[in-house]
Design an enzyme around this catalytic site. Structure first.
Site, PDB file in Angstrom:
ATOM      1  N   ALA A 179       0.821  -1.229   0.000  1.00  0.00           N
ATOM      2  CA  ALA A 179       0.000   0.000   0.000  1.00  0.00           C
ATOM      3  C   ALA A 179       0.850   1.272   0.000  1.00  0.00           C
ATOM      4  O   ALA A 179       2.085   1.223  -0.035  1.00  0.00           O
ATOM      5  CB  ALA A 179      -0.907  -0.011   1.233  1.00  0.00           C
ATOM      6  N   TYR A 182       4.512   2.546  -1.503  1.00  0.00           N
ATOM      7  CA  TYR A 182       5.794   1.854  -1.319  1.00  0.00           C
ATOM      8  C   TYR A 182       6.011   0.880  -2.483  1.00  0.00           C
ATOM      9  O   TYR A 182       5.209   0.846  -3.418  1.00  0.00           O
ATOM     10  CB  TYR A 182       5.833   1.184   0.055  1.00  0.00           C
ATOM     11  CG  TYR A 182       5.765   2.206   1.178  1.00  0.00           C
ATOM     12  CD1 TYR A 182       6.815   3.104   1.389  1.00  0.00           C
ATOM     13  CD2 TYR A 182       4.650   2.317   1.991  1.00  0.00           C
ATOM     14  CE1 TYR A 182       6.761   4.062   2.400  1.00  0.00           C
ATOM     15  CE2 TYR A 182       4.587   3.275   3.012  1.00  0.00           C
ATOM     16  CZ  TYR A 182       5.645   4.145   3.205  1.00  0.00           C
ATOM     17  OH  TYR A 182       5.583   5.090   4.195  1.00  0.00           O
TER      18      TYR A 182
END
Ligand SMILES: Cc1cc2nc3c(=O)[nH]c(=O)nc-3n(C[C@H](O)[C@H](O)[C@H](O)COP(=O)(O)O)c2cc1C
Length: 374
Positions: A179, A182
């Site tokens: 999420a 990254y």
């Protein structure tokens, strides 16, 4: 907007156990993964052990650790972020897992690679090349060389190796951090993944390949009975309005390869759980993920608090909020588990207080708690 503070709904359903594969958690509360940067040279200290133990003692069903990084030179963006590799760090994680188990809790590491996301508050230069889909670090920075085949293969293997260690240390599940912009999410998002090889493409299904291969490597390191959780978000650290999936159909195309590769639970990160993910209905991201994948989901985002976490990290206080809207959605079957972040930083006993309906004893989130480590 007036924030309702009184909870009148029955919260007992949140204290029903939940099972997936061979794991049973005693209630529906999950501690959200929260980076605390208290692990010098990547090694969790005794303070870290005590911090997680405290939440397990106070009835958190499943603890997700802070993001803990895989063995790649640029997998972290802060020297005090814990490693999930190397003898010393893994021995410390063993102590964390043992402490949580002794307190009757369950725990999964959140395995992480920050990819292009630097933390501008921290002076840190990674000792190796930055891993990214297409070399985009900030919108206005020059482009870096994108990951080549070897970097991609080594990174996927490093995620698998971290999962292998989680199994060896006796963790109960593994969460993959896919999420917030990254590394894995850097591949999902059409704005940051401009590749034209097999790791990119015009469709989200094509851009999900890297994440799916990470999931497959992690899955193959885990016994059949151990669940794999995958965290995803539409929003990015560089753009809160970003969307990986524009429609529920695209969401299905995004999640299908991940589910096929071995995801058991989707952990759907929103800053405010009550916000609709698409125009069609009031379902949130976890609601839609469950609907399109058929798999259990975790919701998160300002549960029990008036304001959201980015403002919180930047110094804004949040007051306790009613759980009535959460219960309306939970009772409707939108999601199976509920992750709680800042409320559990402000008060390790938050879950216990909810069970006993001690709503008038809930604490506000004061950003000062980020400085302490209780
Ligand atoms: C101090 C802090 C550190 C965080 N670090 C992580 C992290 O390491 N990994 C992650 O996926 N999310 C991280 N988050 C986001 C939380 O997991 C959670 O999604 C967010 O705080 C919203 O939940 P809340 O409103 O209950 O706090 C962090 C949040 C906070 C407040």
């Amino acid at each position: 907007m007036t924030v309702m503070t009184t909870t009148s709904a029955d919260v007992a359903p949140l204290f029903e156990p939940f099972s997936v594969r061979d794991l049973t958690v005693k209630n529906r509360f999950v501690m959200a993964p929260m980076t605390r940067s208290r692990s010098p040279r990547g090694v969790p200290t005794q303070e870290v052990v005590d911090y997680y133990r405290r939440r397990a003692q106070s009835e958190v069903g499943l603890i997700l650790t802070e993001g803990t990084v895989i063995d790649r030179p640029s997998s972290k963006n802060d020297p005090n972020v814990p490693h999930f590799h190397g003898t010393e760090a893994l021995a410390a994680w063993q102590e964390v897992a043992d402490a949580v188990h002794a307190a009757g809790g369950r725990i999964a590491p959140q395995i992480w690679h920050v990819g292009p996301r630097r933390d501008h508050r921290v002076e840190w230069t990674p000792p190796g090349p930055v891993d990214t889909a297409s070399g985009l670090v900030d919108f206005d920075s020059p482009r870096l060389p994108p990951m080549d085949e070897k970097a991609i293969a080594d990174t996927i293997a490093a995620f698998g190796a971290a999962a292998h260690e989680a199994v060896r240390l006796g963790f109960d599940a593994v969460e993959v951090h896919g999420a917030h912009g990254y590394l894995i999410d850097d591949f999902f998002w059409h704005v940051s993944n401009l590749r034209s090889d097999r790791w990119g493409g015009a469709t989200v299904r094509e851009r999900a390949r890297f994440g799916a291969e990470v999931v497959a490597a992690v899955r193959s390191a885990m016994p059949k009975g151990m669940p794999l959780i995958f965290r995803l978000s539409q929003w990015k650290g560089v753009d809160y309005d970003a969307r990986v999936a524009q429609t529920p159909q695209e969401m299905a195309e995004w999640l299908e390869p991940l589910a096929d590769a071995g995801v058991d639970i989707f952990h759907c990160s929103q800053r405010r759980f009550w916000e609709a993910a698409f125009d069609q209905s009031d379902l949130n991201l976890a609601g839609w993920a469950k609907k399109v994948s058929g798999l259990p989901t975790i919701t998160v985002g300002s549960v029990g608090l008036s304001g959201e976490f980015i403002a919180g990290v930047n110094g804004e206080r949040s007051e306790p909020r009613s759980l009535d809207e959460l219960m309306r959605r939970f009772d409707r079957g939108d999601f199976d588990l509920v992750a709680v972040g800042r409320a559990l930083l402000a008060d390790p006993e938050w879950v216990k207080k909810i069970r006993h309906r001690q709503f008038n004893q809930l604490r506000a989130f004061d950003p000062e708690v980020l400085k302490s480590y209780y």
